[in-house]
Design a protein around this motif. Structure first.
Motif, PDB file in Angstrom:
ATOM      1  N   LEU A   1       0.839  -1.192   0.000  1.00 25.83           N
ATOM      2  CA  LEU A   1       0.000   0.000   0.000  1.00 25.83           C
ATOM      3  C   LEU A   1       0.875   1.244   0.000  1.00 25.83           C
ATOM      4  CD1 LEU A   1      -2.882   1.243   0.306  1.00 25.83           C
ATOM      5  CD2 LEU A   1      -2.523   1.126   2.784  1.00 25.83           C
ATOM      6  N   ASP A   2       0.666   2.115  -0.993  1.00 26.50           N
ATOM      7  CA  ASP A   2       1.420   3.369  -1.078  1.00 26.50           C
ATOM      8  C   ASP A   2       0.438   4.519  -1.221  1.00 26.50           C
ATOM      9  OD1 ASP A   2       3.183   5.413  -1.422  1.00 26.50           O
ATOM     10  OD2 ASP A   2       4.059   4.685  -3.294  1.00 26.50           O
TER      11      ASP A   2
ATOM     12  N   LEU B   1      -4.314   6.059   4.212  1.00 22.11           N
ATOM     13  CA  LEU B   1      -3.346   5.153   4.827  1.00 22.11           C
ATOM     14  C   LEU B   1      -3.824   4.681   6.193  1.00 22.11           C
ATOM     15  CD1 LEU B   1      -0.599   3.746   5.157  1.00 22.11           C
ATOM     16  CD2 LEU B   1       0.362   5.958   5.860  1.00 22.11           C
TER      17      LEU B   1
ATOM     18  N   LEU C   1      -4.769   0.590   7.615  1.00 22.10           N
ATOM     19  CA  LEU C   1      -3.823  -0.157   8.449  1.00 22.10           C
ATOM     20  C   LEU C   1      -4.499  -1.294   9.212  1.00 22.10           C
ATOM     21  CD1 LEU C   1      -1.591   2.717   9.871  1.00 22.10           C
ATOM     22  CD2 LEU C   1      -0.946   0.982   8.183  1.00 22.10           C
TER      23      LEU C   1
ATOM     24  N   VAL D   1       3.722  -1.126   3.662  1.00 26.49           N
ATOM     25  CA  VAL D   1       3.307   0.235   3.334  1.00 26.49           C
ATOM     26  C   VAL D   1       4.554   1.031   2.985  1.00 26.49           C
ATOM     27  CG1 VAL D   1       1.236   0.166   4.779  1.00 26.49           C
ATOM     28  CG2 VAL D   1       3.381   1.030   5.745  1.00 26.49           C
TER      29      VAL D   1
ATOM     30  N   ALA E   1       0.540  -2.520   9.908  1.00 24.55           N
ATOM     31  CA  ALA E   1       1.411  -2.726   8.743  1.00 24.55           C
ATOM     32  C   ALA E   1       2.382  -3.869   9.006  1.00 24.55           C
ATOM     33  CB  ALA E   1       2.186  -1.451   8.427  1.00 24.55           C
TER      34      ALA E   1
END
Length: 317
Positions: A163-164, A170, A174, A181, A214
């Motif tokens: 995940l970016d 974001l 999580l 990430v 994460a």
């Protein structure tokens, strides 16, 4: 195979100029037009490295058709979702000293049906993917929890997820426990709600993201290197760059290198740093090929320079 998901793709135009002077006529010394969006850039970098990738993305209007044509011209397989709105167009002004000014359009608003179609397109390809990359901002019409739902569905299919993204997108994702990430320094500071002055500060922030769900954190610190914080410990990587030409897509190239090298451990971090260093020395958002890489120039160590100041904070989405 690496499957990428770009909910808000773009048509990117980059103009190279000697310097930016407000209120004057600027004459470009070079120009490029590329398919854009963080997930799209990851697919372009994966393809440039010789690996298979499929790009899932919503496309609409003439800019969307052009994005599809440009991706096809680069040999990238796409799974487009047609939308009623028009794909956004972004502008980047790259000065000769490496300074970059970007103008990012907001993009179209997706309907509930288009949102569901995007998730269905991901599900149709997820079972053949080793990694699913979810990248970039979410367009209007998608709630911050959309990425969390995507991560959950990807895990149900057996794929690992990178995940970016940043901000509420974001933090909301999580809890779904993405495997990796990839924030930059600004995004990492934003996620923990405080400034990060040193590499040690960044390590602590990354550990906090891991505590929130994460699996691992691959943090880009600009010219100050990269961190990989995972269950196995913390690694630091860096490489010197003679001259920065454009940093557009450099973080995406870095993530592509990391995943193509397995997505874990010293070799993957070495690949990430090598890809990022090569990308900033190329024009516009050109992705590096194997001939552009210099992994021998990358230093990766478990002896993390905790006191090193973060001098280049990066930029938010």
């Amino acid at each position: 195979m690496i499957l990428t998901v770009t909910p808000n793709p773009s048509l990117d135009r980059t103009y190279e100029i000697p310097n930016l002077e407000r209120g004057t006529v600027l004459r470009a010394t070079g120009e490029r037009m590329d398919p854009g969006g963080k997930g799209v850039n990851v697919s372009r970098a994966v393809a440039a490295a010789g690996h298979r990738t499929v790009a899932v993305l919503p496309l609409g209007g003439a800019p969307g058709a052009l994005v599809a044509d440009l991706l096809a011209g680069q040999g990238i397989e796409t799974a487009p979702v047609q939308i009623a709105g028009t794909t956004r167009s972004n502008i980047a002004l790259a000065e000769s000293d490496g300074t970059l000014t970007k103008i990012n359009a907001p993009g179209p608003e997706l309907t509930p049906d288009e949102s569901r179609a995007l998730l269905s397109a991901v599900a149709a390809h997820a079972r053949t993917a080793d990694w699913i990359v979810c990248s970039g901002s979410l367009p209007r019409g998608l709630t911050p929890s959309w990425y969390a739902e995507l991560v959950t569905r990807a895990h149900e299919s057996g794929a690992r997820v990178a995940l970016d993204t940043s901000g509420p997108f974001l933090t909301a994702a999580l809890s779904a426990r993405p495997d990796v990430v990839k924030p930059n320094a600004v995004e990492l500071a934003e996620a923990v709600g405080r400034p990060l002055a040193s590499v040690g500060d960044a390590v602590k922030a990354a550990e906090e993201l891991r505590a929130l769900g994460a699996g691992a954190v691959l943090a880009s610190l600009g010219a100050d290197g990269q961190l990989l914080v995972s269950e196995a410990g913390t690694l630091y990587g860096a490489a010197s760059v003679a001259a920065v030409r454009s940093d557009v897509g450099a973080g995406d190239a870095s993530l592509a290198g990391f995943l193509a090298a397995g997505g874990d451990g010293e070799d993957a971090l070495t690949a990430a740093v090598a890809h990022g260093a090569a990308a900033v020395q190329l024009p516009g958002s050109v992705m590096p090929t194997p001939s552009d890489l210099d992994p021998a120039a990358v230093l990766v160590t478990a002896d993390v320079p905790l006191d090193r100041a973060i001098t280049q904070q990066g930029s938010p989405r």
